[in-house]
Write a protein that holds these residues in place. Structure first.
Motif, PDB file in Angstrom:
ATOM      1  N   ALA A 114       0.794  -1.231   0.000  1.00  0.00           N
ATOM      2  CA  ALA A 114       0.000   0.000   0.000  1.00  0.00           C
ATOM      3  C   ALA A 114       0.826   1.280   0.000  1.00  0.00           C
ATOM      4  O   ALA A 114       0.251   2.372   0.060  1.00  0.00           O
ATOM      5  CB  ALA A 114      -0.940   0.004   1.215  1.00  0.00           C
ATOM      6  N   GLY A 115       2.136   1.186  -0.056  1.00  0.00           N
ATOM      7  CA  GLY A 115       2.950   2.402  -0.036  1.00  0.00           C
ATOM      8  C   GLY A 115       4.309   2.144  -0.632  1.00  0.00           C
ATOM      9  O   GLY A 115       4.468   1.285  -1.502  1.00  0.00           O
ATOM     10  N   SER A 138      -9.499   7.146   2.546  1.00  0.00           N
ATOM     11  CA  SER A 138      -8.479   6.241   3.101  1.00  0.00           C
ATOM     12  C   SER A 138      -8.040   5.179   2.114  1.00  0.00           C
ATOM     13  O   SER A 138      -7.561   4.114   2.503  1.00  0.00           O
ATOM     14  CB  SER A 138      -8.965   5.579   4.405  1.00  0.00           C
ATOM     15  OG  SER A 138      -9.058   6.539   5.428  1.00  0.00           O
ATOM     16  N   LYS A 139      -8.179   5.445   0.829  1.00  0.00           N
ATOM     17  CA  LYS A 139      -7.657   4.538  -0.192  1.00  0.00           C
ATOM     18  C   LYS A 139      -6.192   4.886  -0.452  1.00  0.00           C
ATOM     19  O   LYS A 139      -5.870   6.041  -0.726  1.00  0.00           O
ATOM     20  CB  LYS A 139      -8.453   4.668  -1.490  1.00  0.00           C
ATOM     21  CG  LYS A 139      -9.891   4.202  -1.394  1.00  0.00           C
ATOM     22  CD  LYS A 139     -10.595   4.356  -2.737  1.00  0.00           C
ATOM     23  CE  LYS A 139     -12.039   3.879  -2.662  1.00  0.00           C
ATOM     24  NZ  LYS A 139     -12.733   4.033  -3.969  1.00  0.00           N
ATOM     25  N   ASP A 182      -2.427   2.830  -9.611  1.00  0.00           N
ATOM     26  CA  ASP A 182      -2.527   4.205  -9.132  1.00  0.00           C
ATOM     27  C   ASP A 182      -3.159   4.262  -7.748  1.00  0.00           C
ATOM     28  O   ASP A 182      -2.737   5.044  -6.905  1.00  0.00           O
ATOM     29  CB  ASP A 182      -3.372   5.051 -10.096  1.00  0.00           C
ATOM     30  CG  ASP A 182      -2.618   5.416 -11.358  1.00  0.00           C
ATOM     31  OD1 ASP A 182      -1.382   5.533 -11.289  1.00  0.00           O
ATOM     32  OD2 ASP A 182      -3.261   5.577 -12.409  1.00  0.00           O
ATOM     33  N   LYS A 183      -4.179   3.424  -7.536  1.00  0.00           N
ATOM     34  CA  LYS A 183      -4.923   3.467  -6.284  1.00  0.00           C
ATOM     35  C   LYS A 183      -5.732   2.185  -6.153  1.00  0.00           C
ATOM     36  O   LYS A 183      -6.141   1.589  -7.150  1.00  0.00           O
ATOM     37  CB  LYS A 183      -5.848   4.685  -6.275  1.00  0.00           C
ATOM     38  CG  LYS A 183      -6.755   4.799  -5.062  1.00  0.00           C
ATOM     39  CD  LYS A 183      -7.447   6.162  -4.973  1.00  0.00           C
ATOM     40  CE  LYS A 183      -8.398   6.424  -6.103  1.00  0.00           C
ATOM     41  NZ  LYS A 183      -9.167   7.685  -5.878  1.00  0.00           N
ATOM     42  N   PHE A 184      -5.986   1.747  -4.913  1.00  0.00           N
ATOM     43  CA  PHE A 184      -6.898   0.631  -4.679  1.00  0.00           C
ATOM     44  C   PHE A 184      -7.512   0.794  -3.302  1.00  0.00           C
ATOM     45  O   PHE A 184      -7.115   1.672  -2.526  1.00  0.00           O
ATOM     46  CB  PHE A 184      -6.182  -0.724  -4.817  1.00  0.00           C
ATOM     47  CG  PHE A 184      -5.054  -0.945  -3.849  1.00  0.00           C
ATOM     48  CD1 PHE A 184      -5.278  -1.382  -2.549  1.00  0.00           C
ATOM     49  CD2 PHE A 184      -3.738  -0.732  -4.245  1.00  0.00           C
ATOM     50  CE1 PHE A 184      -4.234  -1.587  -1.666  1.00  0.00           C
ATOM     51  CE2 PHE A 184      -2.673  -0.935  -3.364  1.00  0.00           C
ATOM     52  CZ  PHE A 184      -2.938  -1.365  -2.071  1.00  0.00           C
ATOM     53  N   SER A 233     -10.239  -2.911  -8.900  1.00  0.00           N
ATOM     54  CA  SER A 233     -10.309  -1.603  -9.552  1.00  0.00           C
ATOM     55  C   SER A 233      -9.012  -1.250 -10.271  1.00  0.00           C
ATOM     56  O   SER A 233      -8.968  -0.230 -10.967  1.00  0.00           O
ATOM     57  CB  SER A 233     -10.624  -0.521  -8.514  1.00  0.00           C
ATOM     58  OG  SER A 233      -9.598  -0.446  -7.538  1.00  0.00           O
ATOM     59  N   VAL A 234      -7.966  -2.053 -10.131  1.00  0.00           N
ATOM     60  CA  VAL A 234      -6.696  -1.744 -10.794  1.00  0.00           C
ATOM     61  C   VAL A 234      -6.747  -2.038 -12.282  1.00  0.00           C
ATOM     62  O   VAL A 234      -5.838  -1.682 -13.023  1.00  0.00           O
ATOM     63  CB  VAL A 234      -5.515  -2.514 -10.154  1.00  0.00           C
ATOM     64  CG1 VAL A 234      -5.334  -2.090  -8.701  1.00  0.00           C
ATOM     65  CG2 VAL A 234      -5.721  -4.025 -10.254  1.00  0.00           C
ATOM     66  N   TYR A 235      -7.830  -2.701 -12.731  1.00  0.00           N
ATOM     67  CA  TYR A 235      -8.009  -2.902 -14.168  1.00  0.00           C
ATOM     68  C   TYR A 235      -8.665  -1.654 -14.747  1.00  0.00           C
ATOM     69  O   TYR A 235      -9.807  -1.331 -14.411  1.00  0.00           O
ATOM     70  CB  TYR A 235      -8.889  -4.117 -14.453  1.00  0.00           C
ATOM     71  CG  TYR A 235      -8.353  -5.416 -13.900  1.00  0.00           C
ATOM     72  CD1 TYR A 235      -7.119  -5.908 -14.297  1.00  0.00           C
ATOM     73  CD2 TYR A 235      -9.083  -6.155 -12.982  1.00  0.00           C
ATOM     74  CE1 TYR A 235      -6.628  -7.099 -13.797  1.00  0.00           C
ATOM     75  CE2 TYR A 235      -8.603  -7.356 -12.471  1.00  0.00           C
ATOM     76  CZ  TYR A 235      -7.369  -7.825 -12.886  1.00  0.00           C
ATOM     77  OH  TYR A 235      -6.883  -9.002 -12.388  1.00  0.00           O
TER      78      TYR A 235
END
Length: 566
Positions: free
Chosen positions: A52-53, A166-167, A268-270, A306-308
């Motif tokens: 996550a980071g 908080s994503k 980019d984000k999840f 959601s990364v797709y």
């Protein structure tokens, strides 16, 4: 999350646009004074989760000053034995959050607040939500010191940036241009998947590794593959940054069929709630057996990640009996734009008589969209709805108080419940019983066990073998840096080693002269540590008492006397 924090974030969400690529540049600064060298990047494929980071190297040491990456206030402090260990969460005026984890300790003001609450609650593990006015910080202000706490595998700083929901977001979106990367991603292997029942690649069903041929420009291609039916591809790939030997995750993977984009996976984000779907993105069976991760380039059913960002026909290639020759292309990129490509020529080749790769049917069919219950003898199994990614015939063998529950190479998205009837044991003996997972290669380890009347249960997110065991041996407690009746005037710390060979440590409590003292438990080194700088001991002669309990209630007590000039 407390009510004031919720209202603050809700108000921010109303005033801000949704976070996409339009994020503030150079708003966040480096949290360390040293050059940024990374041992981990955003979105890396970890066990059961995406990273996550970014993990920032701290030269193999602890105690480096950690600075607030931007102005704001400390809105959350969490300390736990595992996980992030000692962690700080800063809330920023623009709605973003920054997270600093695996810390050694905090700045004096924060440390004072934390210690006060730990002593008040008489607990090392603690979670606090300070008010906005309590701990305001300026950009660059020292907030903590780097460490190795929690489940860290070595000294480093785990740093995250999260949006107002908080994503976690990729820190590279916000700048950090000083991190150098001029190297292409490394592709180690390419695999094909025959997805349909009558599908095949080069005469084989299931998964097949394809030979990579490197071209003069460094990119790859394969020989023409002969295909029929629905097929997909998967790659083993990592990335390396300049000045760092670590194998990191890649940023983006795109595929094209005859020049048309059909798949894109970009980190980019999840959301944390979706991160366990990583076990649908990778080839879970291959990972469990080979300890290598294949990143699938097609989206299977029950995979809502959601990364797709683009997946025409779910990234699947359809090759019919009379299809024309086709070309499949893969492009793998890191955030700096370094790219590695693979070209795969495809030729239609229908063959009959190829054995399909199908499940072995058993009497235990578990549906993915419904709950299942199985019971035999003194053992019962409950599999909730959506625990499985697809309908699965389970291989279940029950013998006495042991159950072989399918195979560890099949992923579970939700935990299943296994129950054991222990009515044949006396109430006294029942207190020492626990459930353990038995490894395929031997040995067992405790899994969380709950007792209600004459029944023991456990919830587990791993298939495998489970059995009932008994633990009547109490934990071991040994002093590490002192002896009974010793003078310790020059000591900064008092250290003890605590171990439990079977079920593990559940709780501990330490007192000096009958009063609680805060001891930090480092489970990686089996060490309990008291810091005399807490200033809780004023007597010259002192009686130390440490009580340690394992996970079935066996308890050991250690007592010693020490003297100290104050």
């Amino acid at each position: 999350m407390n009510l004031k924090m919720f209202l603050y974030l809700f108000a921010i969400s109303l005033s801000l646009p949704s976070f996409g690529q339009d994020v503030p540049q150079d708003y966040f600064k480096s949290p360390l004074d040293i050059p940024l060298l990374l041992s981990g990047t955003f979105g890396e494929l970890r066990s059961n989760h995406f990273h996550a980071g970014m993990d920032i190297k701290t030269k193999g040491t602890t105690g480096l000053s950690v600075h607030a990456s931007a102005e704001g206030y400390v809105g959350r402090i969490k300390i736990q034995h595992g996980g992030y260990g000692k962690a700080l969460y800063i809330y920023h005026p623009n709605g973003y959050q920054s997270v600093y984890a695996h810390l050694d300790n905090f700045s004096p003001e924060i440390e004072k607040l934390v210690k006060e609450q730990q002593y008040q609650k008489e607990s090392y593990e603690i979670e606090l939500f300070p008010e906005e006015s309590d701990l305001k910080v300026s950009q660059g202000e020292t907030i903590a010191y780097s460490g190795n706490s929690g489940s860290s595998g070595g000294p480093h700083l785990h740093f995250e940036i999260r949006d107002y929901q908080s994503k976690p977001m990729n820190p590279f979106l916000f700048g950090f241009e000083e991190i150098e990367d001029s190297q292409k991603p490394n592709v180690f292997a390419l695999h094909s998947y025959a997805i349909g029942e009558d599908s095949h690649v080069n005469g084989s069903s299931g998964r097949k590794q394809l030979k990579l041929i490197q071209k003069n420009n460094g990119d790859f291609m394969t020989e023409t593959i002969k295909v029929h039916g629905d097929i997909g591809f998967g790659i083993e790939v990592t990335d390396r940054l300049d000045l760092s030997y670590n194998k990191n995750g890649v940023y983006s993977i795109k595929t094209k069929l005859n020049g048309r984009p059909i798949f894109e996976n970009t980190f980019d984000k999840f959301s944390f709630y979706e991160t366990r779907y990583i076990n649908r993105l990778i080839d879970f069976e291959f990972y469990k057996t080979e300890k290598r991760k294949i990143h699938k380039l097609f989206v299977e059913p029950n995979n809502p990640l959601s990364v797709y960002t683009d997946a025409y026909n779910r990234g699947v290639v359809n090759v019919f009996k009379d299809s024309l020759n086709q070309q499949f292309e893969i492009e793998v990129s890191d955030y700096k734009g370094n790219t590695q490509s693979i070209t795969i020529p495809i030729e239609s080749d229908y063959r009959e008589g190829i054995e399909p790769n199908t499940q072995k049917e058993t009497e235990y069919l578990a549906k993915s969209d419904a709950a299942s219950v199985f019971e035999e003898g003194k053992i019962d199994i409950y599999i909730p709805k959506n625990a499985l990614y697809e309908d699965t015939y389970l291989d279940i063998k029950i013998e006495g108080l042991t159950v072989d529950l399918h195979t560890y190479t099949t992923p579970l998205h939700k935990s299943v419940t296994i129950g054991f009837d222990v009515s044949q044991y006396s109430p006294e003996d029942q207190t020492k019983l626990y459930i353990a997972q038995v490894n395929p290669w031997g040995g067992q380890y405790y899994v969380s066990t709950y007792k209600k009347k004459d029944r023991l249960t456990t919830r587990t997110n791993q298939f495998g073998s489970y059995a009932l065991f008994e633990d009547s041996t109490p934990p071991s407690i040994k002093p590490k840096n002192f002896k009974d009746k010793q003078w310790v005037s020059n000591f900064r710390y008092l250290e003890l080693e605590i171990t439990d060979e079977e079920t593990g440590i559940d709780s501990y409590r330490a007192t000096v002269n009958g009063k609680f003292i805060l001891m930090e438990y480092d489970y990686k080194t089996n060490t309990l540590i008291y810091d005399f700088n807490d200033d809780k001991i004023s007597n010259t002669k002192n009686e130390l008492k440490v009580v340690v309990t394992d996970k079935v209630g066996n308890t050991s007590i250690f007592e010693a006397e020490f003297s100290r000039k104050n």
